[in-house]
Design a protein around this motif. Structure first.
Motif, PDB file in Angstrom:
ATOM      1  N   THR A 150       0.821  -1.206   0.000  1.00 51.61           N
ATOM      2  CA  THR A 150       0.000   0.000   0.000  1.00 51.61           C
ATOM      3  C   THR A 150       0.858   1.261   0.000  1.00 51.61           C
ATOM      4  N   ALA A 188      -5.651   5.672  -6.002  1.00 51.46           N
ATOM      5  CA  ALA A 188      -6.840   4.894  -5.633  1.00 51.46           C
ATOM      6  C   ALA A 188      -6.592   3.391  -5.732  1.00 51.46           C
ATOM      7  N   TRP A 211      -6.100   0.737  -2.998  1.00 51.44           N
ATOM      8  CA  TRP A 211      -7.238   0.057  -2.367  1.00 51.44           C
ATOM      9  C   TRP A 211      -7.174  -1.452  -2.578  1.00 51.44           C
ATOM     10  N   PRO A 233      -5.076   5.466   5.125  1.00 58.31           N
ATOM     11  CA  PRO A 233      -5.784   6.737   4.919  1.00 58.31           C
ATOM     12  C   PRO A 233      -5.520   7.761   6.015  1.00 58.31           C
ATOM     13  N   TYR A 286      -9.428  13.809   0.152  1.00 62.35           N
ATOM     14  CA  TYR A 286      -9.317  12.498  -0.507  1.00 62.35           C
ATOM     15  C   TYR A 286      -9.039  11.417   0.538  1.00 62.35           C
ATOM     16  N   ALA A 287      -8.023  11.654   1.374  1.00 62.43           N
ATOM     17  CA  ALA A 287      -7.660  10.683   2.407  1.00 62.43           C
ATOM     18  C   ALA A 287      -8.730  10.580   3.486  1.00 62.43           C
ATOM     19  N   SER A 332     -11.991  10.992   3.108  1.00 62.23           N
ATOM     20  CA  SER A 332     -13.105  10.196   2.592  1.00 62.23           C
ATOM     21  C   SER A 332     -12.773   8.707   2.616  1.00 62.23           C
ATOM     22  N   MET A 333     -11.528   8.353   2.288  1.00 62.77           N
ATOM     23  CA  MET A 333     -11.119   6.944   2.366  1.00 62.77           C
ATOM     24  C   MET A 333     -11.189   6.434   3.800  1.00 62.77           C
ATOM     25  N   ALA A 369     -13.509   3.427   5.016  1.00 63.57           N
ATOM     26  CA  ALA A 369     -12.841   2.261   5.598  1.00 63.57           C
ATOM     27  C   ALA A 369     -13.409   1.954   6.982  1.00 63.57           C
ATOM     28  N   TYR A 388     -17.653   1.073  -0.669  1.00 65.74           N
ATOM     29  CA  TYR A 388     -16.409   1.816  -0.470  1.00 65.74           C
ATOM     30  C   TYR A 388     -15.619   1.864  -1.779  1.00 65.74           C
ATOM     31  N   LEU A 447     -14.814   5.266  -3.916  1.00 65.60           N
ATOM     32  CA  LEU A 447     -13.420   5.662  -4.140  1.00 65.60           C
ATOM     33  C   LEU A 447     -13.101   5.781  -5.622  1.00 65.60           C
ATOM     34  N   PRO A 470     -17.306  10.861  -3.298  1.00 60.14           N
ATOM     35  CA  PRO A 470     -17.167   9.464  -2.842  1.00 60.14           C
ATOM     36  C   PRO A 470     -18.124   9.085  -1.725  1.00 60.14           C
TER      37      PRO A 470
END
Length: 223
Positions: free
Chosen positions: A10, A44, A47, A64, A98-99, A101-102, A106, A119, A123, A206
């Motif tokens: 990751t 992305a 993921w 995230p 962005y992070a 929302s992830m 999650a 999810y 994303l 998202p």
């Protein structure tokens, strides 16, 4: 071992994309917007190793949350120049959103594992829909300028890309959404992207897709 590999793949993927995009930016003279969109789309795909290695465990929250902090520092200090604008007046917190929302998706996927497909849909609608929209939005012939700097072609791109993404995740995770529900969710994604200013669409789009796909899937399960 699987957890360790998850973190290695990751973080390795994200930093590889940041470093590779920065190299392209310097070697090929990529604009700020081009390099930002490459990062926006490519990140992305981290993921995939997260899902394969972490599933819906709390480990999926760590990357995230780490990038919420790192991206906030980058916004202040220009830490990752591949994803920052050089013009201070045009900079935004989009990378932080962005992070965030992830992390939110999650967390909910940890609480409700059935949300994992939602999810992914949220994303990748953000990454691909919002990421590819400027490519089509830059076409001038027959295009129409909408509010907030958006264009008709860009919004149509968001709709069709999101519809495709949602249909793929419905198939992969057996989400019981009909064609009409997928189209409504894609249309909502367009409206949420239009409403988002200064990177805020990285939250609205998202999370909106995530909530709608989950609501439609839940309704389908109950019927």
């Amino acid at each position: 071992m699987k957890i360790i590999l998850g973190y290695l793949f990751t973080f390795g993927w994200v930093f590889l994309m940041l470093g590779g995009t920065l190299g392209l930016k310097r070697a090929c003279g990529l604009s700020d917007e081009a390099s930002r969109k490459i990062v926006h789309v490519s990140v992305a795909f981290a993921w995939i190793p997260m899902v394969l290695c972490f599933g819906t465990s709390l480990h999926a929250l760590v990357p995230p949350l780490a990038f919420v902090v790192l991206n906030a520092v980058s916004y202040r200090r220009n830490l990752f120049s591949a994803m920052e604008r050089s013009d201070p007046g045009r900079r935004s917190l989009g990378t932080v959103y962005y992070a965030v929302s992830m992390a939110v998706m999650a967390f909910w996927s940890h609480l409700i594992p059935e949300c994992l497909g939602c999810y992914g849909a949220g994303l990748f609608c953000m990454a691909l829909g919002d990421g590819l929209a400027p490519v089509f939005g830059s076409i001038r012939r027959g295009n129409i300028r909408l509010f907030g700097g958006r264009t008709l072609y860009g919004s149509l791109c968001v709709f069709f890309v999101c519809f495709f993404v949602i249909s793929v995740f419905c198939w992969l995770f057996a989400l019981p959404l009909g064609v009409g529900q997928m189209a409504l969710t894609a249309l909502a994604a367009v409206l949420l992207e239009l409403a988002g200013v200064r990177g805020f669409d990285n939250l609205t789009l998202p999370l909106g897709v995530f909530l709608l796909t989950f609501a439609f899937a839940l309704r389908g399960e109950l019927l």
